[in-house]
Design a protein around this motif. Sequence first.
Motif: not given
Length: 346
Positions: A85-97, A140-150
């Motif tokens: 997740n951190r690597v992807k965020r550094v690369a794209t700015g968008w969190e994986t989740q 459409r998947r949007g920015p690719g960040t998975r949302l998790r609501l609790r």
Amino acid sequence: MPHHALTPDALVMIDTIARTGSFAAAARELGKVPSALTYSVRQLEDALDVLLFDRRSRQARFTAAGEELLHEGRRLLQEMEAVSNRVKRVATGWETQLTIAVDGVMSRITMFELCEAFYALGPPSAAGGAADGPGDPATRRGPGTRLRLRTEVLAGTLEALMTGQADLAIGVGLRGERSLPPGVHTQPLGEMPFVFAVAPHHPLAGATEPIPDAELLRYRAVAVADSAQRLAPMTVNLLPGQDVLTVPSTAAKIEAQIRCLGVGHLPEPLAREHIAAGRLVCKRTERPPHRAVLGYAWREGGGPGNAGRRGPMGLALRWWLDQLERPATRLALLERHAGPSPAFVD
């Protein structure tokens, strides 16, 4: 060497067996035949020189060594995902989740509409932003960040953030003496008024107002259980010695009071339609009306597994914070539990 056997695939295999409860079910989920899965388990046991499963049981029952591998393996898988997740965020700015803890008194309608607006964002551009693109909104998947609501209750909403189980907490109580750890930021949403309500056929429906505590004490109260496991749980408007029916959510509390199972204070926006329909009756008590001061909170450089690190804020969290800065969004989260949808998102 033994550590060469501890591959991510092996750890996923052990986790899948534990979740499904049997080798056959795990094999189906992993797309393998049972014999191949059994062979992989025996190879792992040979490499580690331990027995991971009790062969005397027909079910997938772990030995003590197997339990330890399961526990540590899950931790390692979480850490690997956090690194990814951190690597992807550094690369794209968008969190994986992005995990959002939401107090049960917040508007579910508004939360789902915010999710719709988020998913309507285009995929990340090469520059790390979001670009709108064509396509069916349902696919459409949007920015690719998975949302998790609790869903959480009372102190549990803040606890989810403080323990790293959530990146954003919405509906945090801001009134109180609880100190926040460094790096946790809060902003107000507004106030939510509470009303004391009873079923129309409850004895208190005809009581003389204002109702004193001594009279309230004669009747069972309905309370929502605080979902906090580590922080001190909160109790609101309960009298010492009063009989209490504890339920898991505000919706369940409203239902219990409509069924005359008890009495209690309810968030006025959630009880409003039931009061208008005559399913509940408001009564004045000697205690002044309660108003909850609610807000939202997030962690600096946040993200599960990122405690103590001050990295750049992810773009998904930034988007949600931008929405929460809008007065219309804050009001909708507090007030809109029914009715037409206002325009409150960009």
